[in-house]
Design an enzyme around this catalytic site. Structure first.
Site, mmCIF file in Angstrom:
data_model
loop_
_atom_site.group_PDB
_atom_site.id
_atom_site.type_symbol
_atom_site.label_atom_id
_atom_site.label_comp_id
_atom_site.label_asym_id
_atom_site.label_seq_id
_atom_site.Cartn_x
_atom_site.Cartn_y
_atom_site.Cartn_z
ATOM 1 N N ASP A 1 0.711 -0.823 -0.100
ATOM 2 C CA ASP A 1 -0.117 0.044 0.328
ATOM 3 C C ASP A 1 1.115 1.234 0.104
ATOM 4 O O ASP A 1 1.568 1.015 1.246
ATOM 5 C CB ASP A 1 -1.047 0.038 1.169
ATOM 6 C CG ASP A 1 -1.887 1.135 1.366
ATOM 7 O OD1 ASP A 1 -1.875 2.154 0.321
ATOM 8 O OD2 ASP A 1 -2.455 1.805 2.550
ATOM 9 N N LYS B 1 2.434 11.450 -3.055
ATOM 10 C CA LYS B 1 1.239 10.613 -4.090
ATOM 11 C C LYS B 1 0.635 11.626 -4.574
ATOM 12 O O LYS B 1 0.151 11.894 -6.067
ATOM 13 C CB LYS B 1 1.094 9.774 -2.469
ATOM 14 C CG LYS B 1 -0.512 8.388 -3.811
ATOM 15 C CD LYS B 1 -1.199 7.724 -2.725
ATOM 16 C CE LYS B 1 -1.775 7.030 -3.898
ATOM 17 N NZ LYS B 1 -2.391 6.197 -2.420
ATOM 18 N N GLU C 1 -7.300 0.732 -4.753
ATOM 19 C CA GLU C 1 -7.858 0.687 -3.348
ATOM 20 C C GLU C 1 -9.055 0.112 -2.505
ATOM 21 O O GLU C 1 -8.896 -0.773 -1.494
ATOM 22 C CB GLU C 1 -6.773 1.807 -2.639
ATOM 23 C CG GLU C 1 -5.273 2.787 -2.631
ATOM 24 C CD GLU C 1 -5.285 3.922 -2.460
ATOM 25 O OE1 GLU C 1 -6.052 4.517 -2.103
ATOM 26 O OE2 GLU C 1 -3.778 4.757 -3.106
ATOM 27 N N ASP D 1 -13.113 4.681 1.098
ATOM 28 C CA ASP D 1 -11.698 5.303 1.951
ATOM 29 C C ASP D 1 -11.381 6.655 1.687
ATOM 30 O O ASP D 1 -11.287 6.826 0.368
ATOM 31 C CB ASP D 1 -11.512 4.012 0.308
ATOM 32 C CG ASP D 1 -9.995 4.024 0.518
ATOM 33 O OD1 ASP D 1 -9.222 4.606 1.253
ATOM 34 O OD2 ASP D 1 -8.977 3.745 -0.674
#
Length: 588
Positions: A9, A68, A159, A182
């Protein structure tokens, strides 16, 4: 023994790595016994530090966090990043002189080191997670980061899909529909999955790649800055304190925001949970809009869901849980560890691919339609949104004009009818021999692999020569603020878009038909009777008038009427051409 494949992850705020051992997915801890590592990198002159070590340098040296958010982006798309960004190759981003892929590679390299230390063996392959709404360029950038870290990225997995795998591993015999909410540090996704007999199929997904806990930190600082008369633009110190206060308010009703040696002196301001919830409300409402769109796309009501699973560190916030409960009409499922569920799901998928786990099958979807621009500026969809991947689809195209020597293939992503309203993913030229209009043929095929990466193949049918292009970040120039708007815009503009498409298609046919009519009328060889000629002229005038007015349905009707009126003439032209061809052959 099956080959080891890591599940990773690669998160905005934290990252984690796992592996399947003896049929069970486990996350691997570092030397301090921690399974979760901050996604932070410090660059010295001759050394690099990652994770907790890097964070300890924050406040003294620049430390890259939330990298990210820069993956696969152009410099002009970057907003609210705590460190100064400069222009990189192809208009991309560099931070502290490094590309986002290079920074992410350091995080992945450290995760790889932890895994090899724990497993006492070298590891070369990994499954890496990305937000469901990462575009092609962002996925390709993630894959390149893995390669820079010495890993073969065997699959990119969404994800929320990974979180659903972790949630459903002990429910393989059940049939259920699950929404995965999420909400992480930098991104938000809502995916709806159906699980039955070990098959996990994504029904729909919607999200925002620039919506997460980082935005809550910025909003909290801006509120404090307004109260204290400070600049609204936060730096690393301000964001670090905002994050601390945000976390504290999940457990306490009040916390003091402390910032020593600020521009106007020491800052001390009490922040209540109620204050923070008011600050957070607009951001949480943006996540609710994504939830409603995903439900609509899946053609489901909240009553038809069996569970709503929360993952991502930001779901610890009480206001988030309350807002989710109000929308879905049920208490959210908190069985999954907010920070570990996605890494665990990636590990399960890695185990499936290595053969260490065999009872799970994952079927994901592409979140937006993919196609190419055709003559007249139209969007021609080859792969519709919510198509299960991996998949491929193709179509044959011809040259639009005589003497054309090449065809430009312009790859698009989006839901609008006109090419200009969709996102350009890249373009390339396919050369072919000159031919009459409509005679040169080029086959175009789109293929999306298990990781959601797009490959475009164009074949000149006459020569059999293929041109193959992989879509990467160099070809992507997409403003991700529009990601969440694309589907809603397609609904909002549906009638106007369809009217423009009908008019454009009718106009193209009208222009072609009028040229053909003029050529026939000019021949004057008895093919057209006076009565037919008068009617054709009248209908041609109607077509030209409708074109000038720009009205789609009247133009379409006028073109159809002219087409029908010339059918007899067209048949006689064909007969004449066949007779002439036959006489020529007999003469030879």
């Amino acid at each position: 023994m099956s080959e080891v494949i890591l599940g990773i992850d690669l998160g905005t705020t934290h990252s984690a790595v796992g592996v399947v051992e003896s049929g069970f997915p486990i996350l691997l801890a570092n030397e301090s016994g921690k399974r979760i590592m901050p996604s932070a990198v410090w660059f010295g002159e001759d050394e690099v530090e990652v994770g907790e070590k890097a964070l300890r340098r924050r406040g003294v040296d620049p430390v890259v966090t939330s990298v990210k958010r820069l993956m696969g982006r152009k410099l002009h798309e970057v907003e609210d990043f705590p460190l100064e960004c400069t222009r990189g190759e192809g208009g991309g981003v560099r931070v502290l002189g490094r590309s986002p892929e290079e920074v992410s590679a350091e995080i992945l390299r450290e995760l790889k080191r932890i895994a090899e230390w724990r497993l006492e063996t070298e590891v070369h392959k990994a499954v890496i997670t990305v937000p469901a709404y990462f575009n092609e360029g962002q996925r390709a950038a993630t894959k390149r980061a893995g390669e820079l870290a010495g890993l073969e990225v065997v699959r990119i997995i969404n994800e929320p899909t990974a979180a659903a795998l972790a949630y459903g591993l002990d429910r393989l015999d059940d049939r259920s529909r699950v929404a995965v909410y999420d909400f992480g540090g930098g991104t938000f996704d809502l995916s709806i999955l159906e699980m039955q007999d070990g098959v996990f199929q994504v029904l729909s997904t919607h999200g925002d790649t620039r919506l997460g806990g980082d935005d809550l930190d910025v909003a909290l600082w801006q509120w404090v800055a307004e109260k204290c008369g400070l600049p609204a633009e936060p730096g690393p110190r301000e964001l670090a304190e905002a994050e601390r206060v945000k976390r504290a308010l999940s457990d306490r009703s009040e916390e003091v925001f402390r910032l020593p040696f600020a521009e106007s002196g020491n800052v001390e301001l009490a922040v209540s949970r109620e204050d923070f919830e008011r600050i957070a409300a607009p951001i949480l409402e943006r996540t609710m809009a994504c939830c409603k769109r995903a439900l609509s796309d899946a053609d489901l009501t909240v009553e038809e869901l069996d569970a709503v699973v929360l993952v991502g560190g930001s779901t610890r916030i009480p206001a988030v849980r309350d807002r989710v409960e109000r929308l879905f009409g049920r208490s959210p499922d908190l069985s999954q560890h907010p920070d570990e569920a996605i890494a665990l799901g990636a590990t399960i998928q890695a185990g499936v691919m290595s053969g260490a786990m065999r009872q799970v099958v994952l079927l994901d979807v592409t979140p937006l339609s993919l196609g190419i621009e055709t003559f007249g500026g139209l969007m021609n969809v080859l792969i519709p949104r919510n198509t299960t991947i991996p998949c491929k689809a193709g179509e044959m195209f011809t040259n639009a004009v005589a003497g054309q020597r090449s065809m430009k293939i312009r790859v698009l992503q989006g839901e609008r009818e006109m090419a200009r309203d969709n996102w350009p993913l890249g373009d390339f030229e396919v050369a072919f021999e000159t031919a009459e209009k409509g005679r040169a043929r080029v086959g175009v095929q789109f293929r999306i692999d298990e990781s959601g990466l797009l490959e475009v193949l164009a074949r000149d049918v006459a020569t059999g020569v293929d041109t193959v292009v992989e879509i990467d970040s160099a070809a992507v120039d997409v403003d991700d603020d529009r990601v969440e708007q694309m589907v809603s815009e397609s609904v909002e503009h549906a009638f106007d878009d369809m009217a423009e498409r009908i008019f454009t298609e009718a106009r193209l046919k009208a222009e072609e038909l009028l040229k053909a009519v003029d050529a026939v009328m000019a021949q004057g060889d008895g093919l057209v009777t006076d009565e037919e000629a008068a009617e054709i002229r009248r209908l041609s005038a109607s077509v030209e008038e409708a074109m000038e007015k720009g009205e789609p349905n009247p133009l379409k009707a006028a073109v159809q009427a002219l087409d029908q009126a010339t059918e007899g003439v067209a048949a006689r032209l064909v007969e004449k051409a066949m007779e002439e061809s036959l006489m020529k052959k007999l003469g030879d």
